[in-house]
Design an enzyme around this catalytic site. Structure first.
Site, short mmCIF file in Angstrom:
data_model
loop_
_atom_site.label_atom_id
_atom_site.label_comp_id
_atom_site.label_asym_id
_atom_site.label_seq_id
_atom_site.Cartn_x
_atom_site.Cartn_y
_atom_site.Cartn_z
N SER A 68 -6.59 -18.59 -35.89
CA SER A 68 -7.80 -17.80 -36.08
C SER A 68 -9.01 -18.69 -35.85
O SER A 68 -9.15 -19.73 -36.50
CB SER A 68 -7.81 -17.24 -37.51
OG SER A 68 -9.02 -16.59 -37.77
N LYS B 195 -6.76 -15.62 -32.16
CA LYS B 195 -7.62 -14.58 -32.72
C LYS B 195 -9.04 -15.10 -32.81
O LYS B 195 -9.28 -16.21 -33.27
CB LYS B 195 -7.10 -14.24 -34.12
CG LYS B 195 -7.95 -13.28 -34.89
CD LYS B 195 -7.18 -12.76 -36.08
CE LYS B 195 -7.60 -13.43 -37.37
NZ LYS B 195 -6.91 -12.86 -38.53
N LYS C 1 -12.84 -14.39 -34.28
CA LYS C 1 -13.67 -13.61 -35.19
C LYS C 1 -14.84 -13.03 -34.39
O LYS C 1 -15.40 -13.72 -33.53
CB LYS C 1 -14.20 -14.51 -36.31
CG LYS C 1 -13.12 -15.06 -37.23
CD LYS C 1 -12.59 -14.01 -38.18
CE LYS C 1 -11.60 -14.64 -39.17
NZ LYS C 1 -11.04 -13.64 -40.09
N ASP D 123 -10.85 -10.14 -34.66
CA ASP D 123 -10.89 -9.73 -36.07
C ASP D 123 -12.35 -9.55 -36.48
O ASP D 123 -13.14 -10.49 -36.40
CB ASP D 123 -10.22 -10.80 -36.94
CG ASP D 123 -10.15 -10.40 -38.41
OD1 ASP D 123 -10.57 -9.27 -38.75
OD2 ASP D 123 -9.66 -11.22 -39.21
N GLU E 72 -8.51 -6.15 -35.08
CA GLU E 72 -8.21 -6.19 -36.50
C GLU E 72 -9.41 -5.76 -37.34
O GLU E 72 -10.52 -6.27 -37.15
CB GLU E 72 -7.79 -7.63 -36.87
CG GLU E 72 -7.36 -7.80 -38.32
CD GLU E 72 -6.87 -9.23 -38.59
OE1 GLU E 72 -6.62 -9.97 -37.62
OE2 GLU E 72 -6.75 -9.58 -39.77
N ASP F 295 -6.11 -5.13 -42.21
CA ASP F 295 -5.97 -6.32 -43.04
C ASP F 295 -6.59 -6.03 -44.41
O ASP F 295 -5.88 -5.70 -45.37
CB ASP F 295 -6.67 -7.49 -42.34
CG ASP F 295 -6.67 -8.77 -43.17
OD1 ASP F 295 -6.05 -8.79 -44.24
OD2 ASP F 295 -7.32 -9.76 -42.75
N LYS G 286 -1.05 -9.80 -46.48
CA LYS G 286 -1.45 -11.00 -47.20
C LYS G 286 -0.91 -10.87 -48.62
O LYS G 286 -1.43 -10.06 -49.40
CB LYS G 286 -2.96 -11.16 -47.20
CG LYS G 286 -3.51 -11.57 -45.84
CD LYS G 286 -5.00 -11.69 -45.84
CE LYS G 286 -5.49 -12.26 -44.50
NZ LYS G 286 -6.93 -12.02 -44.30
N GLY H 75 -3.75 -15.33 -43.06
CA GLY H 75 -4.04 -16.49 -43.90
C GLY H 75 -5.37 -16.32 -44.60
O GLY H 75 -6.20 -15.50 -44.21
#
Ligand code: MG
Length: 375
Positions: free
Chosen positions: A135, A161, A163, A189, A214, A239, A263, A291
Site C-alpha cells: 500500500s 495499491k 491511496k 484505496d 477500495e 474495507d 481486518k 493492514g
C-alpha cells in the site's frame, strides 16, 4: 478450558522507515499497543491492539475498565468463546473494538501454544505461502508515484495499491498505468474520501484497468457503494464498511462489492473474521487481509488468518523492512523476490518470537492487569 489470569499492556513507539501520508494524516513513527497475556496454566501470548494515535489511549482505558474485569479469571471453552464474556455494543459487536479484538486474538494464540499447534493451522489455514501486496501513501507528484510503483513491482510485490483522494486521483493513476503498461497489478484505496457527487471521477478510474477500487465512500454508506457497483465494471472492495459478519452479509446482499478486505482488528478478532471468510466463500467473493501499520506482532496474526483458503488476493502484508527500521519480532517478516511470504507452521503459535527485551526498552508506558485486582 482456557483462562487468562494476567494481561500486561505495553505502549512502544516504533520509528517508521519513511513518512506515510494518507487522507487521514502523515505519520513518522507509530505508537504501538502490545498485549502480553498469561493463562492460568502459564502459557504466554503477545498480541497487538491495532488502534492508532489517540485511540490507543481509549483502548488502554477500555482494556482496564471494561475488558479485563470481565475476562480475567473467567474460564472459557475455546478462544471463540471469550466473546461471551465481553460487553456488547447496541449493534451486537464487542465493546472496545480493536482492544477487544487484541484480547480475543491473544486467546487464540494461547490456545495454539497450549495445544502445540501453529496459529495458522488452528484457524483452519491450509495455505503455506501467501501473495504479498503493498500500500503506497499519497505522493507529491504523478512522477513520484510512478517511480514508487515501479520500485515496488521490481521488488516483487504482486499487487500495488495507491491511496487516492479528491484532487489526487485520476491523473496520478493514469500516469502510472501509461508508464507501467496494462498488465501492472494496480488498485486504489480511497478510505471513504468520495461521495456520489464524484461519479465522473470514479467512472474515469473505471477506465484504468484496476483490479479493484477500495472503499470509495464512507463506511456506513452501503447504499452508495451498491449504486456505484452497478455503474462500473471494476470490482469494488469494502474495507472500513466491514465491521462485523452481519455488516458483511448486508453488504453482499445489497451488491455493494465483489471483494472484501478483512481486518481482524476491526471486526472484533478471529471468530468474526472466520465468519466473514466463510460467508464470502459461500458467495464466491474473494477476500484479502488488509493492514493497519502493524508491528511484526500484529503481522503474525494477519499472516495466520491469510492462510485460510478464500484469501486468494494479495494482502497488505509487507515485510518488516518496508515499514520498520527494526521490527520487534525474530525472525522479521520477509518476502521473496516473487512476492511471496511463507506462513510459519513448523512451530506452535505465531511462528516468530517477540523480542521482549526490546519491547521493554522501547516502552513508554506499561500497566499490569491481573486477576487478583479484579476479583
Ligand atoms: Mg483500505
Amino acid at each position: 478450558m482456557l483462562q487468562i489470569d494476567r494481561i500486561e499492556l505495553h505502549e512502544i513507539v516504533l520509528p517508521l522507515v519513511e513518512t506515510f501520508r494518507m487522507s487521514s494524516g502523515t505519520f513518522r513513527d507509530r505508537r504501538v499497543l502490545l498485549l502480553h497475556l498469561v493463562s492460568s496454566e502459564g502459557a504466554e501470548a503477545w498480541s497487538e491492539c491495532v488502534a492508532s494515535g489517540l485511540s490507543i489511549d481509549a483502548s488502554w482505558r477500555v482494556l482496564g475498565e471494561r475488558i479485563a474485569p470481565r475476562v480475567l479469571g473467567r474460564p472459557f471453552s475455546d478462544p471463540g468463546g471469550i466473546e461471551a464474556w465481553l460487553e456488547r455494543e447496541p449493534d451486537g459487536r464487542a465493546a472496545g473494538g480493536p482492544a477487544a479484538a487484541a484480547v480475543e486474538m491473544g486467546a487464540w494464540e494461547l490456545a495454539a501454544e497450549l495445544s502445540g499447534t501453529a496459529l495458522a493451522t488452528l484457524l483452519g489455514g491450509t495455505v503455506r505461502r501467501i501473495p504479498v501486496g503493498v500500500s503506497l501513501g499519497l505522493q507529491e507528484s504523478p512522477e513520484a508515484l510512478v517511480d514508487k510503483v515501479r520500485g515496488c513491482l521490481v521488488q516483487g510485490y504482486r499487487r500495488v495499491k495507491m491511496k487516492i483522494q479528491p484532487g489526487a486521483d485520476v491523473t496520478n493513476v493514469r500516469a502510472v498505468r501509461e508508464a507501467l503498461g496494462p498488465e501492472a497489478p494496480l488498485t486504489v484505496d480511497a478510505n471513504g474520501a468520495y461521495t456520489l457527487d464524484d461519479l465522473p471521477t470514479l467512472r474515469a478510474l473505471d477506465e484504468l484497468g484496476l483490479l479493484m477500487i477500495e472503499q470509495p465512500f464512507a463506511g456506513d454508506d452501503l447504499a452508495s457503494h451498491a449504486i456505484l457497483q452497478r455503474e462500473i465494471a471494476t470490482p469494488l472492495c469494502l474495507d472500513e464498511s466491514i465491521v462485523s459478519p452481519e455488516r458483511a452479509e448486508e453488504a453482499l446482499a445489497l451488491g455493494c462489492a465483489r471483494i472484501i478486505n478483512i481486518k481482524p482488528g476491526r471486526v472484533g478478532g478471529f471468530r468474526p473474521s472466520l465468519a466473514i471468510h466463510n460467508l464470502c466463500l459461500r458467495h464466491g467473493v474473494p477476500v484479502w487481509c488488509g493492514g493497519l501499520l502493524e508491528s511484526g506482532v500484529g503481522r503474525a496474526y494477519n499472516v495466520a488468518l491469510a492462510a485460510l483458503p478464500n484469501f486468494t488476493l494479495p494482502g497488505d502484508l509487507s515485510p518488516s523492512r518496508r515499514y520498520w527500521e527494526r521490527d520487534v519480532v525474530d525472525p522479521e517478516w520477509t518476502m521473496d523476490s516473487a512476492g511471496w511470504m511463507d506462513v510459519p507452521v513448523e512451530r506452535p503459535g505465531l511462528g516468530v518470537t517477540v523480542d521482549a527485551e526490546r519491547v521493554a526498552r522501547l516502552a513508554v508506558r506499561r500497566e499490569v492487569l491481573a486477576v487478583s485486582r479484579h476479583r
